[in-house]
Enzyme design. Sequence first.
Site, PDB file in Angstrom:
ATOM      1  CG  LEU A  86      -1.827  -0.992   1.058  1.00  0.00           C
ATOM      2  CD1 LEU A  86      -2.440  -1.328   2.895  1.00  0.00           C
ATOM      3  CD2 LEU A  86      -2.632  -1.555   0.061  1.00  0.00           C
ATOM      4  CG  ASP A  87      -0.827   4.496  -2.340  1.00  0.00           C
ATOM      5  OD1 ASP A  87      -0.361   4.904  -3.164  1.00  0.00           O
ATOM      6  OD2 ASP A  87      -1.101   5.001  -1.527  1.00  0.00           O
ATOM      7  CB  SER A  88       1.362   8.126   1.808  1.00  0.00           C
ATOM      8  OG  SER A  88       1.205   8.667   0.756  1.00  0.00           O
ATOM      9  CB  THR A  91      -0.727   3.941   5.066  1.00  0.00           C
ATOM     10  OG1 THR A  91       0.133   3.437   4.090  1.00  0.00           O
ATOM     11  CG2 THR A  91      -0.188   3.352   6.201  1.00  0.00           C
TER      12      THR A  91
ATOM     13  NE  ARG B  37      -5.186   6.306  -4.570  1.00  0.00           N
ATOM     14  CZ  ARG B  37      -4.231   5.931  -3.199  1.00  0.00           C
ATOM     15  NH1 ARG B  37      -3.401   5.517  -3.429  1.00  0.00           N
ATOM     16  NH2 ARG B  37      -5.324   5.228  -2.725  1.00  0.00           N
TER      17      ARG B  37
END
Lengths: 131, 82
Positions: A86-88, A91, B37
């Site tokens: 997962l990326d920031s 998270t 995103r």
Amino acid sequence: MALRSLAGSIAKSVVQTMGVSGPSALGAGRLRLGQAALFGLRGYADAALTKDEVTARVLEVVKNMEKVDPAKVNEESCDFTKDLGLDSLDTVEVVMAFEEEFQLEIPDDEADKIASCQQAIEYIAQHPMAK
Amino acid sequence: MSGQVATLFRAYMRAARKFPDANVKDFLMRRGREEFRKHVGETDKAKLAKIVAEGEKSIAMIERTSVVYGMYAPSHKSVLVK
């Protein structure tokens, strides 16, 4: 106007719980000593969550996240970045999902420290307000 | 610094989560996820400053609109809310 009817309904429910009928109780304005003591007493024995319960619920939340492959989630290897990829932002979303599940408000500096399921479980287990 | 975008994202989601209307809340959260995103790994300082400024404007807008929606909220709970 609405406040008065609200106060009236609260007063009614207080009278009902006290088991005293009629306006005499309110008119007297004084609770009997035993009843006053009961008002302040609460049982805390069942309020705390066990660590197993917290673990199970935390893993459930992580498995239900869209970006997470449920097969990869297990208690030992559950680092959000390294194991689950997962990326920031993901998270942040996971931590907010924990907040919703346990009805907590996790402050930003604490939330930044949570980078794996294990850390989340430890934080939530020691939080007094977790439901 | 992707940490800055993440902090902004958290603030945005907290504001959106409190929105009184269930449908608008759903939209705001979905839209927030999509928009943030796009800027996840941003490092250019000028662009970051712009993103942060836009994000804070959105958060302020959500908070103002929450108040207005709250003033004319329906008396019953929506079926979309548990």
